[in-house]
Design a protein around this motif. Sequence first.
Motif, short mmCIF file in Angstrom:
data_model
loop_
_atom_site.label_atom_id
_atom_site.label_comp_id
_atom_site.label_asym_id
_atom_site.label_seq_id
_atom_site.Cartn_x
_atom_site.Cartn_y
_atom_site.Cartn_z
N PHE A 134 1.10 -1.24 -0.05
CA PHE A 134 0.26 -0.48 -0.27
C PHE A 134 1.27 1.43 0.18
O PHE A 134 2.00 1.28 0.68
N GLY A 135 0.48 2.44 -0.84
CA GLY A 135 1.87 3.42 -0.97
C GLY A 135 1.96 3.32 -1.87
O GLY A 135 3.07 2.06 -2.41
N LYS A 136 3.09 4.42 -2.09
CA LYS A 136 3.94 4.61 -3.03
C LYS A 136 4.89 4.84 -2.34
O LYS A 136 5.34 5.88 -1.29
N LYS A 137 6.54 4.00 -2.66
CA LYS A 137 8.09 4.16 -2.11
C LYS A 137 8.70 5.51 -2.07
O LYS A 137 8.75 6.09 -2.94
N PHE A 138 8.72 5.97 -0.82
CA PHE A 138 8.96 7.09 -0.24
C PHE A 138 8.67 8.39 -1.27
O PHE A 138 9.13 9.89 -1.12
N GLN A 139 7.14 8.13 -1.12
CA GLN A 139 6.34 9.07 -2.40
C GLN A 139 5.06 9.89 -0.93
O GLN A 139 3.81 8.85 -1.00
N PRO A 140 5.63 10.89 -0.04
CA PRO A 140 3.84 10.87 0.88
C PRO A 140 3.11 11.37 -0.24
O PRO A 140 3.26 12.39 -1.14
N GLY A 141 2.05 11.31 0.41
CA GLY A 141 0.50 12.10 -0.41
C GLY A 141 -0.05 11.78 -0.23
O GLY A 141 -0.57 11.08 0.96
N SER A 142 -2.02 11.96 -0.31
CA SER A 142 -3.27 12.50 0.08
C SER A 142 -4.23 11.49 -1.01
O SER A 142 -5.06 11.56 -0.56
N ASP A 143 -3.72 11.04 -1.84
CA ASP A 143 -5.21 10.48 -2.85
C ASP A 143 -4.79 9.66 -2.53
O ASP A 143 -4.12 8.33 -1.90
N VAL A 144 -6.13 8.42 -2.93
CA VAL A 144 -5.96 6.68 -2.75
C VAL A 144 -5.19 5.90 -3.01
O VAL A 144 -5.35 5.13 -2.85
N ASN A 145 -3.40 6.85 -3.61
CA ASN A 145 -3.19 5.59 -4.21
C ASN A 145 -1.37 5.98 -3.06
O ASN A 145 -0.53 4.77 -2.89
N ARG A 146 -1.67 7.33 -2.46
CA ARG A 146 -0.28 6.97 -1.91
C ARG A 146 -0.89 7.48 -0.56
O ARG A 146 -2.18 7.87 0.02
N TYR A 183 -0.15 9.71 10.06
CA TYR A 183 0.60 11.20 10.73
C TYR A 183 0.42 12.71 10.06
O TYR A 183 0.18 14.00 10.51
N CYS A 184 0.21 12.47 8.78
CA CYS A 184 -0.13 13.00 8.04
C CYS A 184 -1.86 13.38 7.57
O CYS A 184 -2.65 14.52 7.16
N ASN A 185 -1.75 12.34 6.95
CA ASN A 185 -3.92 11.99 6.09
C ASN A 185 -4.57 12.29 7.03
O ASN A 185 -5.95 12.75 7.30
N SER A 186 -4.49 11.81 8.73
CA SER A 186 -5.01 11.25 9.92
C SER A 186 -6.83 11.29 9.21
O SER A 186 -7.85 11.59 8.84
N ARG A 187 -6.21 9.80 8.80
CA ARG A 187 -7.88 8.92 8.48
C ARG A 187 -7.44 7.21 8.10
O ARG A 187 -5.85 6.96 8.77
N VAL A 188 -8.08 6.58 8.19
CA VAL A 188 -8.54 5.53 7.91
C VAL A 188 -9.24 4.83 6.38
O VAL A 188 -10.35 5.32 6.15
N LEU A 189 -8.32 4.16 6.46
CA LEU A 189 -8.73 3.62 5.01
C LEU A 189 -9.06 1.67 5.14
O LEU A 189 -8.13 1.26 5.22
N LYS A 190 -9.94 1.73 4.57
CA LYS A 190 -10.73 0.10 4.63
C LYS A 190 -10.87 -0.10 3.18
O LYS A 190 -10.97 0.24 1.97
N TYR A 191 -9.50 -0.81 3.67
CA TYR A 191 -9.82 -2.67 1.31
C TYR A 191 -10.32 -3.75 1.58
O TYR A 191 -10.89 -3.73 2.96
N ASN A 192 -10.60 -4.29 0.49
CA ASN A 192 -10.92 -5.45 1.13
C ASN A 192 -10.25 -6.59 0.95
O ASN A 192 -8.41 -6.08 1.11
N ALA A 193 -10.18 -7.76 1.21
CA ALA A 193 -8.71 -8.50 1.27
C ALA A 193 -8.12 -8.75 0.44
O ALA A 193 -6.77 -9.27 0.29
#
Length: 358
Positions: free
Chosen positions: A166-178, A199-209
């Motif tokens: 999950f997320g992109k290596k060393f790339q902070p971001g707030s879109d759905v992929n980072r 720490y930055c986005n202050s959200r919880v992301l829910k994914y399927n399996a």
Amino acid sequence: MNVKQPYVIAAIAISIVVIVVIIFTSSRKEVSKEEVGAVVADDRPDVPKAVKDWPHEDLKLGQISGVSVNSAFQPVIFHRADRVFDQYTFNATSHFQHIDKGPITEATVLTLDPHTGKVLGRWGDNIFYMPHGLTIDRHENLWITDVAMHQGFKFKPGELEPTLVFGKKFQPGSDVNRLCMPTSFAIASTGEIFLADGYCNSRVLKYNALGKLLKVIPSKDEFLSLQIPHGITLIEPLDRVCIADRENMRVVCPRAGLYSLHGTKDPPLTIQEPDMGKVYDVSSKGTLIYAVNGPTSSLIPIEGLTIDPQTEKIIDRWSPPEGFGLPHAIAVCPNGSSLYVAEIHPNRIWKFELVAPK
């Protein structure tokens, strides 16, 4: 028909009822004060009691940022070796400042003997840059977050390459992929994945399996604001995902929506008391939450908290005799017999037996 017959029948019926009541009353055992006390005690939560001299030897660890317990009831810890998370770790745009040092060369994931604390196994060298959260699910998969890499990972048992990233290596971001410095995972028995980001986005992301995004918590129309969701746990009997909302100094439990969408608009359960302090992590046993706070104020002790989310109350407070320094993570054993608390100052791991209250 004799007009007196109904009255006779009624009198006989009343007599029978009276006799039954007398017999039932006389056969009842008087409840003693001790038995009443036992009933009350049974309703109280198990009390964490620190295990003396555990582990038996100095493990010489770095900051222990994560802890979980596998199905063999062995604690597994995630530590930073010689790395330290401080004010120089990230710049103003949340980019990691020490990429040039490469990944940590020492094994960062250690499995410990639950009786002695001896290291039984180790791995995770040359993979991670700044360890944070560790969760083990019922299938022994390890779910790990690295705040420096801005990523979360799923590792199958015994494998060194992640099967989900999950997320992109060393790339902070707030879109759905980072992500931006994600902190912790919680995995439902249904396979659904909850990732605290962080720490930055202050959200919880829910994914399927399979890792497909299902929901962002809080949603845009939801009256909920998080400020550093630092730890996360699921209470499936209540269909709640409970979040250590660190800077808001509370635990908040919105609906998880595991089995249906019914009730997902219900307000979150919120546990917030004046002396609660900054809550760093949460773990669950049944419908209760065990939590640890961290440095907040000289007036607020650093301690463990036992929380009943249904009443939205702290029902117990606890700590080792020596006191805590800076607890960072907590995990309850799957069989509910013990829990573990990891600290980043001093760098140590505590074991607590969960014992019935006296």
